[in-house]
Design a protein around this motif. Sequence first.
Motif, mmCIF file in Angstrom:
data_model
loop_
_atom_site.group_PDB
_atom_site.id
_atom_site.type_symbol
_atom_site.label_atom_id
_atom_site.label_comp_id
_atom_site.label_asym_id
_atom_site.label_seq_id
_atom_site.Cartn_x
_atom_site.Cartn_y
_atom_site.Cartn_z
ATOM 1 N N PHE A 233 42.110 -24.005 69.569
ATOM 2 C CA PHE A 233 43.323 -24.673 70.021
ATOM 3 C C PHE A 233 44.044 -25.216 68.797
ATOM 4 C CE2 PHE A 233 42.492 -24.853 74.573
ATOM 5 C CZ PHE A 233 41.154 -24.516 74.585
ATOM 6 N N ARG A 234 45.298 -25.545 68.988
ATOM 7 C CA ARG A 234 46.024 -26.174 67.897
ATOM 8 C C ARG A 234 47.010 -27.184 68.457
ATOM 9 N NH1 ARG A 234 49.709 -21.051 65.763
ATOM 10 N NH2 ARG A 234 51.180 -21.000 67.527
ATOM 11 N N GLN A 235 47.324 -28.158 67.621
ATOM 12 C CA GLN A 235 48.288 -29.169 68.017
ATOM 13 C C GLN A 235 49.072 -29.624 66.797
ATOM 14 O OE1 GLN A 235 46.728 -32.610 70.093
ATOM 15 N NE2 GLN A 235 48.707 -32.943 71.083
ATOM 16 N N ALA A 236 50.381 -29.447 66.884
ATOM 17 C CA ALA A 236 51.279 -29.904 65.834
ATOM 18 C C ALA A 236 51.802 -31.288 66.209
ATOM 19 C CB ALA A 236 52.432 -28.916 65.671
ATOM 20 N N PRO A 237 52.229 -32.072 65.230
ATOM 21 C CA PRO A 237 52.749 -33.419 65.523
ATOM 22 C C PRO A 237 53.886 -33.377 66.540
ATOM 23 C CG PRO A 237 52.422 -33.158 63.178
ATOM 24 C CD PRO A 237 52.194 -31.807 63.783
ATOM 25 N N GLY A 238 53.790 -34.193 67.555
ATOM 26 C CA GLY A 238 54.830 -34.272 68.566
ATOM 27 C C GLY A 238 54.816 -33.170 69.597
ATOM 28 N N LYS A 239 53.851 -32.271 69.503
ATOM 29 C CA LYS A 239 53.784 -31.153 70.449
ATOM 30 C C LYS A 239 52.492 -31.229 71.249
ATOM 31 C CE LYS A 239 56.648 -27.947 67.808
ATOM 32 N NZ LYS A 239 56.746 -26.568 67.256
ATOM 33 N N ARG A 240 52.482 -30.545 72.378
ATOM 34 C CA ARG A 240 51.277 -30.543 73.195
ATOM 35 C C ARG A 240 50.225 -29.636 72.560
ATOM 36 N NH1 ARG A 240 49.715 -26.280 76.015
ATOM 37 N NH2 ARG A 240 51.117 -24.525 76.332
ATOM 38 N N ARG A 241 48.975 -29.879 72.909
ATOM 39 C CA ARG A 241 47.911 -29.001 72.449
ATOM 40 C C ARG A 241 48.088 -27.616 73.061
ATOM 41 N NH1 ARG A 241 42.351 -31.116 74.179
ATOM 42 N NH2 ARG A 241 43.006 -30.148 76.142
ATOM 43 N N GLU A 242 47.901 -26.605 72.247
ATOM 44 C CA GLU A 242 48.157 -25.226 72.661
ATOM 45 C C GLU A 242 46.887 -24.395 72.510
ATOM 46 O OE1 GLU A 242 51.064 -21.505 71.212
ATOM 47 O OE2 GLU A 242 50.757 -23.252 69.941
ATOM 48 N N GLU A 243 46.558 -23.651 73.549
ATOM 49 C CA GLU A 243 45.403 -22.760 73.446
ATOM 50 C C GLU A 243 45.756 -21.578 72.552
ATOM 51 O OE1 GLU A 243 46.909 -23.649 76.168
ATOM 52 O OE2 GLU A 243 47.770 -21.879 77.131
#
Length: 122
Positions: free
Chosen positions: A36-46
Motif C-alpha cells: 500500500f502507499r499513502q502520500a501526504p494529504g491523500k488516502r491510503r491506496e492499495e
Amino acid sequence: VQLVESGGGLVQDGGSLRLSCTASGLPFGDYSIGWFRQAPGKRREEVSCISASNGWTEYSGSAKGRFTTSIDTAKSTVYLEMNNLKSDDSAMYYCSADRTCMRVFPGRGSYWGRGIQVTVSS
C-alpha cells in the motif's frame, strides 16, 4: 508478528526501485502480502497483493504494467519492483499481511509494517 519494509529512498523520474517486506512470527506460506502507499494529504491506496500459497497476484490500476510483486518463500520476503517511477509515486509504502488477498487488498490486513519512504524527483 513483524513486517519490515526496506529498499526505499530517492530516485529520479523514470527510475526504478525494489522494495522488500520481510515477515517474521507468522506461517508465511499460509499468508498473503500486500503493498500500500499513502502520500501526504491523500488516502491510503492499495498497490498489489500476492498469495504465498499459490503465487496469485492482484494489482491496482495505477500499478499494472509498471509494478511487479514477487515472493521468496524461503526468505519470508515479498518484493515490489517499481519501474518508470513518476513523481505521483512518491509516498510512504507499507506492507500488510493476512490469510488471503481478499482481506489484504481492501486494506483489512491484520498486520502492518511501519512503512518506508519512496521519493521520486522530477
